[in-house]
Enzyme design. Structure first.
Site, PDB file in Angstrom:
ATOM      1  N   HIS A 135       3.674   6.741  -6.821  1.00 48.87           N
ATOM      2  CA  HIS A 135       2.999   7.976  -7.249  1.00 48.87           C
ATOM      3  C   HIS A 135       3.989   9.138  -7.239  1.00 48.87           C
ATOM      4  CE1 HIS A 135      -1.290   9.974  -7.038  1.00 48.87           C
ATOM      5  NE2 HIS A 135      -0.683  10.187  -8.185  1.00 48.87           N
ATOM      6  N   HIS A 178       0.833  -1.205   0.000  1.00 47.47           N
ATOM      7  CA  HIS A 178       0.000   0.000   0.000  1.00 47.47           C
ATOM      8  C   HIS A 178       0.870   1.258   0.000  1.00 47.47           C
ATOM      9  CE1 HIS A 178      -3.628   2.373   1.357  1.00 47.47           C
ATOM     10  NE2 HIS A 178      -2.651   3.170   1.762  1.00 47.47           N
ATOM     11  N   GLU A 179       1.784   1.335   0.945  1.00 45.93           N
ATOM     12  CA  GLU A 179       2.639   2.526   1.032  1.00 45.93           C
ATOM     13  C   GLU A 179       3.566   2.637  -0.172  1.00 45.93           C
ATOM     14  OE1 GLU A 179       1.812   4.697   3.055  1.00 45.93           O
ATOM     15  OE2 GLU A 179       0.522   3.452   4.298  1.00 45.93           O
ATOM     16  N   HIS A 195       1.881   4.518  -2.864  1.00 47.77           N
ATOM     17  CA  HIS A 195       2.054   5.971  -2.692  1.00 47.77           C
ATOM     18  C   HIS A 195       3.438   6.399  -3.189  1.00 47.77           C
ATOM     19  CE1 HIS A 195      -1.623   6.876  -0.615  1.00 47.77           C
ATOM     20  NE2 HIS A 195      -1.357   6.128   0.445  1.00 47.77           N
TER      21      HIS A 195
END
Length: 696
Positions: A495, A488-489, A492
């Site tokens: 991104h 999940h992280e 990010h």
């Protein structure tokens, strides 16, 4: 002339501060590999002088924009403002990031000293009538057909930023705005400090080996090492997730589970580190700010700049999902309750029983538990797996560089390169808990990507986690949930790493809060895919590849308790909206307000004297106020997006390239729905999400 004035100003500033610059590494260009912060040279005493000088430099840079005699245009006003304050941004990113993961009494004292100064500076800029007039002229007269979509976004964001920060207020109301925002910024810092102090202030000290009944050997060993660190005999269980969660899952000592649960769910609820008064004051200040700016509630103010668009849309979204989830959640509770009775549990299943019996149920009916999967999720293997995934999807490679300065010995630094060898970013990863780090996991940046003067300035990204540490007898082994958290992280991080925009304020994760979780939650989908796990997951002792039947069990367990977990997540969003939809200051106590707001989401028994709001840092000390619903909102997006990968192949290059080009690389340079439709071909529908969660 404008450039000459800027050069003169810069030279004057540097020469005036030359004495400080020689001694303060934060006040000179970072002479480090890839221009990363010189963590090995930065000392606590450097921060306040660096902030003070950087603020003054930023003031002069902005004043230059104000004093420019030329007619305001996009370049000399909007772009000039975008470029101002770079030194201050660099100092702020170092300090505030380290204050989250390497804090101390001195650091917290600096935060309390510097926050009013930063708020004053921000208000001075946003409330300056001459500067706003220039921005307004450009906003109203710019030939938008000659601007790129990104330039139009920057223009709109800049103008709205001034309006939403009080630029259109009367002089009297501007002063009110200053007072309110200054007090609010201070309270947010105190709220966060209270949570950390309350979390660190409690631990469960066990001295009788009988109290270890049911615990895995890895948890026992970690508890023993924690006790040794504190110069105590026996074993210590803390409120940090890697310590607390396995205890709640496996401990056969119900009284101790209850004790630990109650301690966690009363954090900062009264006592020395009480956050209840702070919550009521924060929400009152936010309401006053919203009213001052013409909004009925703070939620209305926030949601004007979100994909959802309005409080009504968010409340309808949450209510609809709750209606679809609640019966499933109650059925999950009934299932675990009946199972517990069969195992001899002769009373209601209480919150401190839930993880214990859920884990036993999963073990019995799915032949699956965290200890089984943990053996295949050695931290180094999970890391290799996530790097491999980024390579297969986007062609990225990650090379560890031990010569890059880091802020703590646990931190690793990686150079990131594109498929053609182009340097993309520096990635820091900080895996393990410590008393100086807040709980949870997050991605942040020390520098965002942007382009200027023909150069592409690449980002410096950081992942911060709180995973199980290695012990004397075992490496760091992650649970399935922890492995999902890391992916999940990492979403990010991608991104930020893959950003390809011109302006830093639109780069990477600088997007709407209800869009920012799409890239992160999207990555979690891969963890139950056999095609992915087969590439890297192997037993940490034997090297045996993860068995196909174990992957099948993981897949079969995807929907296990999904109704309950959906309702739980929705309760957080509903609680958040309640706090930020008030139209008058809250006069009831925090516990009563929270329970009234979330009563319709109640599945587990509600316990008096407990509340989660005093520890809800996302909304009271982070950026998710009136935005926590965004996690669920983005789940609809990520499920819809991932369905295209399932359709075309989870490693399909064309699909991955489209996701990179249309979502990951664009940051906030275009409206998020435009970006999503360009990738997916249509607006998101909830079908894939409902199917994935078993809610159809």
């Amino acid at each position: 002339m404008k450039k000459l004035l800027l050069i003169i100003l810069t030279i004057t500033t540097l020469s005036c501060s030359m004495e400080n610059t020689d001694k303060n590494p934060l006040l000179s260009d970072f002479n480090t590999p890839f221009g990363v912060p010189p963590f090995d040279k930065i000392k606590t005493e450097h921060y306040i002088p660096a902030f003070e000088e950087s603020i003054e430099l930023a003031r002069k840079e902005v004043q230059q924009v104000i004093d420019n005699p030329a007619a305001p245009d996009f370049a000399n006003t909007i772009e000039a403002l975008e470029r101002s304050g770079r030194r201050l941004d660099a100092v702020s990113s170092v300090f505030f990031n380290l204050n989250e993961c390497l804090t101390s009494d001195d650091m917290q004292g600096i935060a309390m000293t510097i926050m009013p100064k930063l708020t004053e500076f921000s208000n001075d800029i946003q409330l300056d009538p001459k500067l706003f007039e220039k921005v307004k002229i450009v906003y109203e007269t710019a030939a938008r057909e000659k601007l790129t979509p990104e330039q139009c976004m920057l223009l709109d964001k800049t103008y709205k930023g001034f309006i939403r920060s009080g630029a259109g207020l009367s002089d009297e109301d501007k002063e009110k705005y200053r007072e309110l925002t200054t007090e609010l910024s201070n309270l947010s810092v105190i709220f966060s400090q209270n949570i950390l102090a309350a979390t660190n202030g409690y631990f469960l000290h066990l001295t009788d080996s009988a109290d270890l009944a049911g615990l895995p050997e890895s948890t026992i060993q970690a508890a023993k090492e924690e006790a040794e660190l504190r110069n105590l005999d026996g074993w210590v269980i803390t409120q940090q997730a890697p310590s607390m969660l396995p205890f709640m899952q496996y401990s056969e000592k119900r009284d101790l589970r209850e004790k630990l649960w109650r301690s966690y769910n009363t954090r900062a609820l009264g006592g020395e580190h009480d956050n209840t008064g702070i919550i009521k004051k924060i929400t009152e200040l936010r309401l006053k700010i919203a009213n001052l700016l013409g909004f009925e509630t703070f939620a209305d103010y926030v949601l004007e700049e979100r994909m959802a668009g309005s409080s009504a849309a968010v409340n309808d979204f949450l209510s609809d999902l709750l209606e679809r989830s609640l019966a499933h959640g109650r059925k999950d509770y009934e299932t675990i309750t009946e199972f517990a009775k069969d195992k001899g549990h002769d009373s209601d299943v209480m919150p401190w029983d839930w993880s214990f019996y859920s884990e036993k149920y999963k073990d019995e009916f799915y032949s699956l538990n965290d200890e089984i999967t943990r053996s295949y999720f050695r931290l180094e293997s999970v890391q290799n797996g996530m790097f491999l995934l980024a390579n297969k999807l986007y062609g990225l490679t990650f090379n560890e560089n031990t010569n890059i300065p880091v802020y703590h010995p646990d931190v690793k630094a990686f150079e990131v390169y594109d498929h053609d060898g182009t340097f993309m970013a520096i990635l820091y990863i900080d895996y393990f808990p410590r008393a100086s780090k807040r709980g949870g996991a997050w991605m942040t940046s020390f520098r965002d990507q942007y382009k200027e003067d023909g150069k592409d300035i690449r980002p410096v990204i950081s992942l911060v986690c709180n995973f199980t540490k290695p012990t004397a007898t075992a490496p760091s082994l992650l649970t399935y949930s922890e492995a999902g958290t890391l992916l999940h992280e990492f979403g990010h991080a991608l991104h930020g790493i893959l950003a390809e925009v011109t302006y830093a304020s639109l780069s990477g994760t600088s997007v709407y809060r209800d869009f920012v979780e799409l890239p992160s939650q999207f990555m979690e989908n891969f963890l139950s895919e056999k095609e992915y796990l087969d590439l890297w997951a192997e037993h940490y002792e034997t090297g045996e590849k993860i068995p196909a039947d174990l992957i099948a069990k993981i897949k079969a367990c995807d929907k296990f308790l999904s109704g309950y977990f959906n309702v739980r997540q929705l309760s957080f969003g509903i609680c958040d909206m309640a706090w930020h939809s008030i139209t008058a200051p809250v006069t009831t106590d925090v516990e009563t307000f929270e329970k009234k707001a979330t009563i319709k989401t109640q599945i587990l028994p509600s316990l008096p004297g407990t509340a989660m709001s005093p520890g809800f840092s996302h909304i009271f000390a982070g950026g998710y106020a009136a935005g926590y619903y965004g996690y669920k909102w983005a789940e609809v997006l990520d499920a819809d997006a991932y369905s295209l990968f399932r359709q075309n192949g989870i490693f399909d290059k064309a699909t991955a390239t489209s996701f990179r080009e249309n979502i990951l690389s664009k940051g906030g340079s275009e409206p998020p729905m435009d970006l999503y439709v360009r990738f997916r071909g249509h607006k998101p529908t909830p079908d894939a999400f409902l199917e994935r969660e078993g809610l159809k």
